[in-house]
Design an enzyme around this catalytic site. Structure first.
Site, PDB file in Angstrom:
ATOM      1  N   ASP A 172     -22.212 -23.055 -34.042  1.00  0.00           N
ATOM      2  CA  ASP A 172     -22.497 -21.673 -34.438  1.00  0.00           C
ATOM      3  C   ASP A 172     -24.009 -21.419 -34.363  1.00  0.00           C
ATOM      4  O   ASP A 172     -24.598 -21.610 -33.307  1.00  0.00           O
ATOM      5  CB  ASP A 172     -21.900 -21.438 -35.834  1.00  0.00           C
ATOM      6  CG  ASP A 172     -21.988 -20.001 -36.299  1.00  0.00           C
ATOM      7  OD1 ASP A 172     -21.204 -19.163 -35.802  1.00  0.00           O
ATOM      8  OD2 ASP A 172     -22.823 -19.702 -37.174  1.00  0.00           O
ATOM      9  N   TRP A 194     -22.091  -9.580 -37.064  1.00  0.00           N
ATOM     10  CA  TRP A 194     -23.220  -9.537 -36.129  1.00  0.00           C
ATOM     11  C   TRP A 194     -23.924  -8.182 -36.180  1.00  0.00           C
ATOM     12  O   TRP A 194     -25.104  -8.089 -35.854  1.00  0.00           O
ATOM     13  CB  TRP A 194     -22.726  -9.793 -34.703  1.00  0.00           C
ATOM     14  CG  TRP A 194     -22.644 -11.236 -34.322  1.00  0.00           C
ATOM     15  CD1 TRP A 194     -22.129 -12.262 -35.045  1.00  0.00           C
ATOM     16  CD2 TRP A 194     -23.111 -11.807 -33.101  1.00  0.00           C
ATOM     17  NE1 TRP A 194     -22.221 -13.432 -34.348  1.00  0.00           N
ATOM     18  CE2 TRP A 194     -22.814 -13.189 -33.144  1.00  0.00           C
ATOM     19  CE3 TRP A 194     -23.715 -11.288 -31.956  1.00  0.00           C
ATOM     20  CZ2 TRP A 194     -23.127 -14.057 -32.101  1.00  0.00           C
ATOM     21  CZ3 TRP A 194     -24.014 -12.155 -30.905  1.00  0.00           C
ATOM     22  CH2 TRP A 194     -23.732 -13.525 -30.985  1.00  0.00           C
ATOM     23  N   TYR A 213     -29.845 -13.272 -38.332  1.00  0.00           N
ATOM     24  CA  TYR A 213     -29.087 -12.383 -37.450  1.00  0.00           C
ATOM     25  C   TYR A 213     -29.950 -11.243 -36.929  1.00  0.00           C
ATOM     26  O   TYR A 213     -29.794 -10.809 -35.777  1.00  0.00           O
ATOM     27  CB  TYR A 213     -27.859 -11.842 -38.187  1.00  0.00           C
ATOM     28  CG  TYR A 213     -26.716 -12.833 -38.218  1.00  0.00           C
ATOM     29  CD1 TYR A 213     -25.703 -12.795 -37.262  1.00  0.00           C
ATOM     30  CD2 TYR A 213     -26.656 -13.830 -39.177  1.00  0.00           C
ATOM     31  CE1 TYR A 213     -24.663 -13.709 -37.277  1.00  0.00           C
ATOM     32  CE2 TYR A 213     -25.625 -14.755 -39.216  1.00  0.00           C
ATOM     33  CZ  TYR A 213     -24.633 -14.686 -38.252  1.00  0.00           C
ATOM     34  OH  TYR A 213     -23.610 -15.602 -38.268  1.00  0.00           O
ATOM     35  N   HIS A 216     -12.806 -21.590 -35.725  1.00  0.00           N
ATOM     36  CA  HIS A 216     -14.231 -21.597 -35.439  1.00  0.00           C
ATOM     37  C   HIS A 216     -14.933 -22.905 -35.778  1.00  0.00           C
ATOM     38  O   HIS A 216     -15.901 -23.283 -35.116  1.00  0.00           O
ATOM     39  CB  HIS A 216     -14.875 -20.442 -36.218  1.00  0.00           C
ATOM     40  CG  HIS A 216     -16.354 -20.326 -36.059  1.00  0.00           C
ATOM     41  ND1 HIS A 216     -16.966 -20.140 -34.844  1.00  0.00           N
ATOM     42  CD2 HIS A 216     -17.359 -20.361 -36.984  1.00  0.00           C
ATOM     43  CE1 HIS A 216     -18.283 -20.051 -35.015  1.00  0.00           C
ATOM     44  NE2 HIS A 216     -18.539 -20.198 -36.303  1.00  0.00           N
TER      45      HIS A 216
END
Length: 299
Positions: free
Chosen positions: A113, A159, A220, A279
């Site tokens: 990630d 996101w 982010y 994930h």
């Protein structure tokens, strides 16, 4: 460098706080001997995400499982107006300095990630240091933003939520950090029980800090701004180190992208496959991940 004793949930590992310059300290768990191997976690985890495979890896490698800047017990500086403090370039430089402080000039790196994005930038900025690179459940950042559509924006809404100007996302998450963390993990993992209560408690201990939440938002925000600038500036550069891409066959990345092909646009030597999980591969399918890593790292 400060020795801190045994690492919780990481059998055989010991914790260290390592100053890496610029007032930044990186928390790392270390064990083993042999060729050096750096493990980098993603959001919302910490180095503890490697607990199921790190002890076995330490039987063959000098393993360093580190908390990224802003995460876990590493330093959490202010992001700055351009979010440069959380650029993947800055975060990669931390880890290079960490490995050098531990005596490792060249090493393999595995990133899940966000850690995979840091590792990608590290391989571009410091090609002499990175011998091999493995990335878990990501396509390149610039690729994912360039190909954004409704399906991606819906599945990966954070996101676009976390990049909103401070303090909007911070205030909203701070209203119930435990609920947000649990919802995030449960939505992304497809293997019930893969994150045990003890691991979740450790993640929550770190997440239950407004400074961590702000740092995550800055990570982010950087990805949607200065990181894209860095990517554009060296768009023609390719990772020279061999690259292994693994992804969850029941996750978003595998559903929306031809993962190996996205990495062949960015690296010269790519191999990889999907695992039957969501994930967080190292928590959901640790035995398969370990087998894939050992085969790749020992080539």
């Amino acid at each position: 460098m400060k020795e801190l004793g045994p690492a919780p949930l990481m059998a055989g590992f010991r914790l260290r706080d390592v100053a890496v310059g610029g007032g930044i300290t990186i928390r790392a768990a270390t064990a083993g001997s042999g060729p050096a191997l750096l493990l980098l976690h993603g959001h919302p985890q910490t180095h503890v995400t490697w607990r199921k495979i790190a002890p076995a890896l330490a039987g063959r490698f000098s393993v360093v499982a580190a908390d990224l800047r802003g995460y876990g017990d590493s330093s959490k500086p202010a992001g700055g107006g351009d979010h440069a403090a959380y650029s993947k370039r800055a975060m990669a430089a931390d880890q290079i300095a960490l490995m050098r402080a531990l005596g490792h000039e060249r090493f393999a790196v595995v990133g899940h990630d966000r850690g995979g994005r840091v590792a990608h930038r590290m391989a571009l900025d410091h090609p002499g240091a990175v011998e091999r690179l493995a990335v878990f459940d990501i396509a390149p950042t610039a690729t994912m933003y360039a190909r954004t559509d409704r399906a991606f924006a819906t599945r990966y809404f954070w996101w676009f939520f976390l990049i909103q100007p401070a303090p909007l996302p911070e205030r909203m998450i701070d209203a119930d950090r435990a609920w947000y963390l649990r919802r995030h993990i449960d939505n992304q993992l497809k293997t019930p029980g893969a994150t045990e209560p003890e691991a979740f408690a450790e993640y929550l201990r770190c997440y239950d800090d407004p400074a961590t939440v702000h740092a995550i938002c800055e990570d982010y925000r950087a990805a949607a701004s200065i990181d894209l600038e860095h990517d554009a500036a060296d768009a023609g550069a390719k990772v020279e180190a061999p690259l292994l891409a693994l992804w969850g066959g029941r996750g978003t990345v595998g559903a929306l992208y031809d993962v190996p092909e996205t990495w062949r646009e960015k690296a010269r030597d790519v191999r990889g496959r999907a695992l039957d999980c969501g994930h967080c591969l190292q928590e959901e399918r640790p035995d398969e991940v370990l087998e894939e890593l050992l085969g790749f790292l020992n080539r």
